[in-house]
Scaffold this motif. Structure first.
Motif, PDB file in Angstrom:
ATOM      1  N   VAL A 125     -14.450   5.413  -5.881  1.00 28.11           N
ATOM      2  CA  VAL A 125     -13.092   4.955  -5.592  1.00 28.11           C
ATOM      3  C   VAL A 125     -12.938   4.902  -4.076  1.00 28.11           C
ATOM      4  O   VAL A 125     -13.292   5.856  -3.366  1.00 28.11           O
ATOM      5  CB  VAL A 125     -12.030   5.876  -6.215  1.00 28.11           C
ATOM      6  CG1 VAL A 125     -10.627   5.450  -5.782  1.00 28.11           C
ATOM      7  CG2 VAL A 125     -12.131   5.840  -7.739  1.00 28.11           C
ATOM      8  N   ILE A 126     -12.423   3.779  -3.600  1.00 32.31           N
ATOM      9  CA  ILE A 126     -12.293   3.526  -2.169  1.00 32.31           C
ATOM     10  C   ILE A 126     -10.814   3.453  -1.800  1.00 32.31           C
ATOM     11  O   ILE A 126     -10.019   2.828  -2.510  1.00 32.31           O
ATOM     12  CB  ILE A 126     -12.971   2.190  -1.778  1.00 32.31           C
ATOM     13  CG1 ILE A 126     -14.397   2.106  -2.347  1.00 32.31           C
ATOM     14  CG2 ILE A 126     -12.958   2.010  -0.266  1.00 32.31           C
ATOM     15  CD1 ILE A 126     -15.341   3.140  -1.811  1.00 32.31           C
ATOM     16  N   ALA A 127     -10.453   4.079  -0.697  1.00 31.05           N
ATOM     17  CA  ALA A 127      -9.097   3.968  -0.150  1.00 31.05           C
ATOM     18  C   ALA A 127      -9.209   3.485   1.291  1.00 31.05           C
ATOM     19  O   ALA A 127      -9.958   4.061   2.081  1.00 31.05           O
ATOM     20  CB  ALA A 127      -8.380   5.313  -0.207  1.00 31.05           C
ATOM     21  N   LYS A 128      -8.478   2.426   1.623  1.00 30.32           N
ATOM     22  CA  LYS A 128      -8.485   1.878   2.978  1.00 30.32           C
ATOM     23  C   LYS A 128      -7.134   2.155   3.615  1.00 30.32           C
ATOM     24  O   LYS A 128      -6.105   1.668   3.143  1.00 30.32           O
ATOM     25  CB  LYS A 128      -8.787   0.377   2.938  1.00 30.32           C
ATOM     26  CG  LYS A 128     -10.165   0.065   2.356  1.00 30.32           C
ATOM     27  CD  LYS A 128     -10.412  -1.432   2.241  1.00 30.32           C
ATOM     28  CE  LYS A 128     -11.785  -1.707   1.636  1.00 30.32           C
ATOM     29  NZ  LYS A 128     -12.030  -3.165   1.467  1.00 30.32           N
ATOM     30  N   ILE A 129      -7.152   2.936   4.691  1.00 27.32           N
ATOM     31  CA  ILE A 129      -5.913   3.470   5.254  1.00 27.32           C
ATOM     32  C   ILE A 129      -5.890   3.255   6.765  1.00 27.32           C
ATOM     33  O   ILE A 129      -6.909   3.427   7.448  1.00 27.32           O
ATOM     34  CB  ILE A 129      -5.792   4.980   4.941  1.00 27.32           C
ATOM     35  CG1 ILE A 129      -5.884   5.209   3.425  1.00 27.32           C
ATOM     36  CG2 ILE A 129      -4.486   5.545   5.480  1.00 27.32           C
ATOM     37  CD1 ILE A 129      -6.005   6.660   3.040  1.00 27.32           C
ATOM     38  N   THR A 151     -12.725   2.156  11.819  1.00 26.23           N
ATOM     39  CA  THR A 151     -12.516   1.126  12.834  1.00 26.23           C
ATOM     40  C   THR A 151     -11.171   1.401  13.499  1.00 26.23           C
ATOM     41  O   THR A 151     -10.397   2.238  13.021  1.00 26.23           O
ATOM     42  CB  THR A 151     -12.509  -0.288  12.211  1.00 26.23           C
ATOM     43  OG1 THR A 151     -11.295  -0.462  11.460  1.00 26.23           O
ATOM     44  CG2 THR A 151     -13.713  -0.509  11.305  1.00 26.23           C
ATOM     45  N   PRO A 152     -10.859   0.716  14.583  1.00 26.32           N
ATOM     46  CA  PRO A 152      -9.562   0.944  15.239  1.00 26.32           C
ATOM     47  C   PRO A 152      -8.363   0.626  14.346  1.00 26.32           C
ATOM     48  O   PRO A 152      -7.263   1.139  14.577  1.00 26.32           O
ATOM     49  CB  PRO A 152      -9.613  -0.002  16.445  1.00 26.32           C
ATOM     50  CG  PRO A 152     -11.069  -0.179  16.730  1.00 26.32           C
ATOM     51  CD  PRO A 152     -11.724  -0.177  15.390  1.00 26.32           C
ATOM     52  N   THR A 153      -8.557  -0.215  13.329  1.00 26.74           N
ATOM     53  CA  THR A 153      -7.421  -0.631  12.501  1.00 26.74           C
ATOM     54  C   THR A 153      -7.488  -0.144  11.055  1.00 26.74           C
ATOM     55  O   THR A 153      -6.508  -0.273  10.321  1.00 26.74           O
ATOM     56  CB  THR A 153      -7.320  -2.169  12.469  1.00 26.74           C
ATOM     57  OG1 THR A 153      -8.552  -2.711  11.960  1.00 26.74           O
ATOM     58  CG2 THR A 153      -7.059  -2.716  13.865  1.00 26.74           C
TER      59      THR A 153
END
Length: 303
Positions: A125-129, A151-153
């Protein structure tokens, strides 16, 4: 003090859609959502395109969408799960600002993980925050996620199925009291789940995985084991039921299948334990008053 409680429900109505639109217009909610504009546009288009009262099918295009409810059955957020191959991305929002900081986010994450791993059978499971969203980052880390890419964002965090199951067994993922299952009951229930594989029973599998496994001769006499008869309180209603396997279920004799909402809910709890659980599409407070009969303590180990 009651622990935070969240249930995830798949039905999406027009009323829900308007609530979602209100949340997505709140800059405090959308500040860190990288796709907030597309989400708002999608919701608006769904409402405009369909005049029907139920919009579930529209919200489940390209993924699975759930409204998150608190113990008072009020919608407080949403979860979207998008599975691609073995990976499942989780996106969640607690939409009511007044509910922030009350632990609802963590409960929502755990409910989402239950569905992703035990229902959708994701391997990761992936969470992008957003890196500035410290509250969300900490919430996912407390649920076992590790930083995968930065990454910076955007920070990408992940949790794999093996670690999730281990955290379940270690008691890290539980919002409810500990439960106990005998070795025999666990083996039989796992066989039952294998038979029911085409219709996943995520809640029951979750409870079996987190249960403390004990020998039948050593289980405490006040634990609800299979084929026990129990006096419980369902909200303000007192009733006596037996917890049985599906083939023995009989509503007239108050024999509850372990696959039913209430049956799964009481498995493994002890006298005095109380839990919030979704029964027939609404949250109920369940309290175990007394174990009237338990096979193990009565010497009926063949049951």
């Amino acid at each position: 003090m009651n622990k935070p409680f969240i249930s995830l429900r798949p039905e999406i109505t027009r009323s829900h859609a308007f609530t979602l639109m209100d949340w997505m217009e709140d800059e405090r909610v959308t500040r860190y959502l990288s796709d907030s504009s597309s989400v708002s546009r999608f919701i608006s288009q769904a409402v405009d395109r369909a005049q029907m009262p139920i919009l579930t099918h529209l919200f489940n295009q390209g993924g699975r969408f759930f409204m998150a409810y608190d113990r008072d059955d009020r919608p407080v957020g949403f979860v979207r799960l998008v599975k691609t191959g073995a990976d499942c991305e989780i996106v969640l929002v607690v939409g009511e600002h007044d509910n922030w900081g009350q632990g609802l986010g963590g409960s929502t994450i755990r409910e989402g993980l239950k569905l992703a791993f035990l229902d959708m059978r994701a391997e990761n499971v992936i969470a992008k925050i957003h890196p500035s969203n410290v509250r969300s980052l900490k919430g996912f880390e407390r649920c076992g996620f590790h930083l995968q890419r930065e990454t910076p964002t955007l920070n990408s965090l992940s949790l794999n199925a093996g670690r999730y199951l281990q955290l379940l067994r270690d008691g890290v993922m539980a919002d409810s009291p500990e439960i106990y299952v005998t070795e025999i009951d666990k083996a039989r229930l796992q066989s039952l789940l294998a038979i029911e594989d085409e219709t996943p029973q995520a809640d029951l599998e979750h409870e079996i995985e987190r249960a403390i496994v004990v020998e039948p001769q050593r289980v405490s006499g006040d634990v609800v084991t299979m084929n026990s008869r129990v006096v419980l309180r369902l909200d303000d209603e007192k009733q006596e039921v037996a917890l049985v396997y599906p083939q023995d279920a009989d509503a007239r004799d108050r024999k509850l299948s372990v696959l039913s909402d209430l049956g799964t809910a009481i498995l493994g709890f002890q006298e005095g334990d109380a839990v919030d659980w979704m029964v027939a599409d609404r949250t109920r407070r369940i309290r175990i008053e007394k174990v009237v009969y338990q096979p193990e303590s009565s010497g009926d180990l063949h049951l």
